[in-house]
Design an enzyme around this catalytic site. Sequence first.
Site, PDB file in Angstrom:
ATOM      1  N   GLY A   1      -8.782   9.289   9.213  1.00 51.79           N
ATOM      2  CA  GLY A   1      -9.174   9.450  10.595  1.00 51.79           C
ATOM      3  C   GLY A   1     -10.238  10.501  10.846  1.00 51.79           C
ATOM      4  O   GLY A   1     -10.680  10.667  11.976  1.00 51.79           O
TER       5      GLY A   1
ATOM      6  N   LYS B   1       0.873  -1.179   0.000  1.00 48.64           N
ATOM      7  CA  LYS B   1       0.000   0.000   0.000  1.00 48.64           C
ATOM      8  C   LYS B   1       0.905   1.224   0.000  1.00 48.64           C
ATOM      9  O   LYS B   1       1.549   1.524   0.997  1.00 48.64           O
ATOM     10  CB  LYS B   1      -0.912   0.014   1.236  1.00 48.64           C
TER      11      LYS B   1
ATOM     12  N   ASN C   1     -10.083   1.591   8.888  1.00 46.72           N
ATOM     13  CA  ASN C   1      -9.446   1.152  10.127  1.00 46.72           C
ATOM     14  C   ASN C   1     -10.064   1.864  11.330  1.00 46.72           C
ATOM     15  O   ASN C   1     -10.730   1.246  12.143  1.00 46.72           O
ATOM     16  CB  ASN C   1      -7.936   1.428  10.046  1.00 46.72           C
ATOM     17  N   THR C   2      -9.873   3.197  11.388  1.00 46.90           N
ATOM     18  CA  THR C   2     -10.308   3.950  12.569  1.00 46.90           C
ATOM     19  C   THR C   2     -11.788   3.746  12.889  1.00 46.90           C
ATOM     20  O   THR C   2     -12.165   3.636  14.061  1.00 46.90           O
ATOM     21  CB  THR C   2     -10.042   5.455  12.360  1.00 46.90           C
TER      22      THR C   2
ATOM     23  N   ALA D   1      -9.700   5.499   3.398  1.00 51.16           N
ATOM     24  CA  ALA D   1      -9.569   6.640   4.310  1.00 51.16           C
ATOM     25  C   ALA D   1     -10.817   7.507   4.355  1.00 51.16           C
ATOM     26  O   ALA D   1     -11.453   7.768   3.344  1.00 51.16           O
ATOM     27  CB  ALA D   1      -8.382   7.526   3.962  1.00 51.16           C
ATOM     28  N   GLY D   2     -11.136   7.930   5.557  1.00 51.41           N
ATOM     29  CA  GLY D   2     -12.199   8.903   5.757  1.00 51.41           C
ATOM     30  C   GLY D   2     -13.558   8.317   6.068  1.00 51.41           C
ATOM     31  O   GLY D   2     -14.476   9.034   6.457  1.00 51.41           O
TER      32      GLY D   2
END
Lengths: 267, 267, 267, 267, 70, 70, 70, 70
Positions: free
Chosen positions: A163, A102, A212-213, A190-191
């Site tokens: 995040g 990645k 992830n987050t 992301a996001g």
Amino acid sequence: MDSSTDTWQLYGETFNSRLLIGTAQYPSPQTMLNAIKTSGAEIVTLGVRRQSPGEAGGESVWKLIRELNLSILPNTAGCHSVREVVTLAQMARELFATDWIKLELIGDDYNLQPDPIETVVAAKELIARGFKVFPYCTDDLVVCQRLLDAGCEVLMPWGSPIGTGRGLMNPYALQTIRDRLPGVPLIVDAGIGRPSHAAAAMELGFDGVLLNTAVAGAADPVLMAAGFRDAVAAGRAGWRAGGISARQTATASTPTIGMPFWQQADN
Amino acid sequence: MDSSTDTWQLYGETFNSRLLIGTAQYPSPQTMLNAIKTSGAEIVTLGVRRQSPGEAGGESVWKLIRELNLSILPNTAGCHSVREVVTLAQMARELFATDWIKLELIGDDYNLQPDPIETVVAAKELIARGFKVFPYCTDDLVVCQRLLDAGCEVLMPWGSPIGTGRGLMNPYALQTIRDRLPGVPLIVDAGIGRPSHAAAAMELGFDGVLLNTAVAGAADPVLMAAGFRDAVAAGRAGWRAGGISARQTATASTPTIGMPFWQQADN
Amino acid sequence: MDSSTDTWQLYGETFNSRLLIGTAQYPSPQTMLNAIKTSGAEIVTLGVRRQSPGEAGGESVWKLIRELNLSILPNTAGCHSVREVVTLAQMARELFATDWIKLELIGDDYNLQPDPIETVVAAKELIARGFKVFPYCTDDLVVCQRLLDAGCEVLMPWGSPIGTGRGLMNPYALQTIRDRLPGVPLIVDAGIGRPSHAAAAMELGFDGVLLNTAVAGAADPVLMAAGFRDAVAAGRAGWRAGGISARQTATASTPTIGMPFWQQADN
Amino acid sequence: MDSSTDTWQLYGETFNSRLLIGTAQYPSPQTMLNAIKTSGAEIVTLGVRRQSPGEAGGESVWKLIRELNLSILPNTAGCHSVREVVTLAQMARELFATDWIKLELIGDDYNLQPDPIETVVAAKELIARGFKVFPYCTDDLVVCQRLLDAGCEVLMPWGSPIGTGRGLMNPYALQTIRDRLPGVPLIVDAGIGRPSHAAAAMELGFDGVLLNTAVAGAADPVLMAAGFRDAVAAGRAGWRAGGISARQTATASTPTIGMPFWQQADN
Amino acid sequence: MTNEIEIFVNGKRYTVSGSVVLLDVLRRLEYKETQIAVAVNEEFVSRSQYQQWALADADRLDIVSAVEGG
Amino acid sequence: MTNEIEIFVNGKRYTVSGSVVLLDVLRRLEYKETQIAVAVNEEFVSRSQYQQWALADADRLDIVSAVEGG
Amino acid sequence: MTNEIEIFVNGKRYTVSGSVVLLDVLRRLEYKETQIAVAVNEEFVSRSQYQQWALADADRLDIVSAVEGG
Amino acid sequence: MTNEIEIFVNGKRYTVSGSVVLLDVLRRLEYKETQIAVAVNEEFVSRSQYQQWALADADRLDIVSAVEGG
């Protein structure tokens, strides 16, 4: 149409799950494992960091993950230059025994956005060294095209900054990428903050979602992993099933003919 | 936290599924049945219309539905006055052998919106006659409060006008209703177009979603039913799991300490 | 605070108006002139195109514009490479006797977006040749930073693709650019459709707005020019005046103390 | 098309300005006066509150406002019942010597929303007593229709809850009201936070905007008043001038024919 | 400098006989120098160069003037 | 190969005396080769090179292992 | 009309002795009639009625004046 | 109860001769009682009432059955 046959390919490998999940920020390793298992993800991301002499380092996490027998996607998180990316990618390749990477090359420390220019350079370098590159990129169509030109076989534009959990900041841009690059595996990376964001990404015709987050930071990561698993499936079904278009005006669902109490004027 | 125990109550009855589904507009009765089964819905809506002498009428649909052994929620679709509603509700009660009624009293033929004033009057009348009322209403908090005062034990505010598929037009209003009326079963009814809309409704803390056109009008209604089933589960999990809040600024997910290549200035 | 003193600088020149306007697509030259005058713009964009032998070409438009005695910003519209840009810019410099150039280097023919990579290269080339570059760019912060590094003293990120009239597709990205690049003159270029879009851009703290289609394509371009003139002033005032922040909950404006009819419980 | 002739009527009186402004919450009476003058408003709202024995009360504000020679629109802010409204309106009529009344009947103390049901009842009562009613109402089309039926000649739906500054929460609902009630003077009242919100309301075809907090609560209320004055003019012009529609795909503004450097394939 | 050559002006083929000096060619094509700008083979040629600039066979000229633009 | 040299390991200064072969240094620092990857002066050095790689004075080593990541 | 009564003015209790005519009461409380409006027991009482209006024991008066408003 | 009357069934005019008892009329129109519900002049008439309910001239009957609905 059986969902078990709705597979997709990434660099020649076939997957059923369209949710890719990160391994960071969980309250405990056991919660991480449970969340990953529940998510149904077949691909997980891992990182690489300095290990002090005599320390066991992140070996423990890696050991746990290895037992899940999933595909590993190491990242180059934190890199700010092509040189850093190339070195870190090589270290990751040796550590994780995979040529998947990645590619994450940060261009600004405030929004942690991928550098649109250097990411393309780095992609070329990595591909020349035999890597299979998963580039984290912005939602810029031209950058996406350059990454394809460089030899990437998958693209991972952001939904919004890492995040933030803001979801899809610019659905128009993502839709444009989808429309202009048919056949290319596209992953929103992301996001993503809520399951509905993941579903919306899939409804645009994206092929997968990486997050992830949103899971690790939830009060109950395992339940949230189930939520995202279902959301990705839901959005995928929504796209494949050919949804209705939004209309300006209302239309009754229940039949309007045969409504009782109505009398013709001349009766 | 086992999802099989995440049940809810409507007028004293307990349900597992949080998706309520309509029976109109499917390309065929068989597709309807398959879509309903796939959706996992335990409650389906039906209507009432004039039957010509000697005709079998909608009996066939009703027969099919009856075999599914689900809870029936007859509607008063098309009514424009309290009187029509009350008569139609009584007819429906006899036909379907249930005192449940989806109260639908249209106030405007363009947007097919529920009449905020007459719906409250009708709710009182119906409750006085022993009905268990599921009022289709706008997203007006005060109207919702009046309906509760009238004795409704569930509320069904719209997402957007029937059949538009525009999703949640006014999430702020829906959130306000949720926050101000804790403990009241709330169902978003009408306007849902895509699975992500349903997930978003559940993420607001709504208890259920009722839809019809979005499934029946899809190119593949059965697959879309699966999509909405998963979307409702996803949004519900997202709400229960205590999601992250959207943030203004980016935060790395991969740890930032231990990043290689970094050298202290004085080394 | 007198608005007549709220000037700004572009490459050392001072301007009062913050609306830049294009000269294309008007129903007639006279309408164009009237619209430009009404708009209050002090800077207008012009293009360069092939002229057939013996033809008067666009000389007529240029003649009309010249008489307005405004600052001219020639563009490189239609260019797809650095080489084309550099040659066209030099031709424009000779024709219009200005070293200002609106750098427009298209990266994709579908969304007509600026090429984020080649635009930076072109900017360097032009600046090396003495141009004062006004780069039309995407809303990518890193590209903006690279353009500043290259020597641009103003940036012109898009609102949305040229001619779409969709307004600000990604206000978060524009806000990020504003926050991260304080002191840099920022102009939203392209995609503005309605006066409220222009006002919103200024409220983000942008310094100016450049548009064309929204005025030229209106049913009444002159009135629309007035609308945008006022909108830019309105948004600018809104930003300078330090507006209220959006709040989650309602607060009365009329005083709440002294409300009649209220009686203390024990009275 | 001269903007000085773009007048409108409210209960038979003709106005030029389409901005109505409140008088509360300013840092000082002088700032209030300057803001009102700068706004160009011809109609200002005032309230009525208890005055203690021997006090001068709000007489001072009223005195200042009276000298501006504007139309006064007293409100019934804070009322929770028809009875309170009717009494307060009569008191206001005597105090301000006007039969205009801004009917404000709060239905919920959290969102301070107008009560959709009681507001209609109150409107009838007031009209029966000779008042010219300006009803503050929600964005519910049916409530709007009932208020017209009751004899209101103007409607004032909210943009969002009072003092939130969230702008137009539900543009679709406002657009529906505009489309369904052509010819009725429509004013967006409450929730406006920034000039672009006011412009957007006017672009929907609304006839005016009423606000208070957004100006009074700004760091510089006088400059903000100028901003809203211009925003209302901008949005009005935008609506009258017949703007372009948003399009999905980009279109060049600069002519595409005659682009240099292009060579036919066979040359 | 008087050979017969073939050039392209704005993508169209022209045969030039007599002087191949750019200024002469432009005049023969009835261009007004003050209203145009010129590139030869995609490289800009400034007005001051017109008088000394000899065109060669197969040269591609772009001759542009001001137009409206956005 | 037995000079005393100074190196930086993950940004910290170490003095190495005795063998400066990378493999020896790693072992003395108690790293397990299978769990780490190494860069010297920001260039990757593969495991197969450890045994032949002689460190030089002022070399900067990055020694990394797997961690959680997003 | 000269009994001692108890009334509420804007929620506060007052004892009125002497004239209970509204006008007299207002003047004793130093209100200026032109600057106020009055409701008794939540019903509006117009200025023209002040002189004839006799207050009764326990009457609740609301006496209001103009204030800023939104 | 055997006069000839005119009624409207679902908006259509019918002439009824013979019994005007609702149950008889429904049967003559070939309705199955278990599959329908009936309103007369917009008021609901339950199944249990069919046998005693005498229709009158100009009565408007609505006879409905289950249909799909949203």
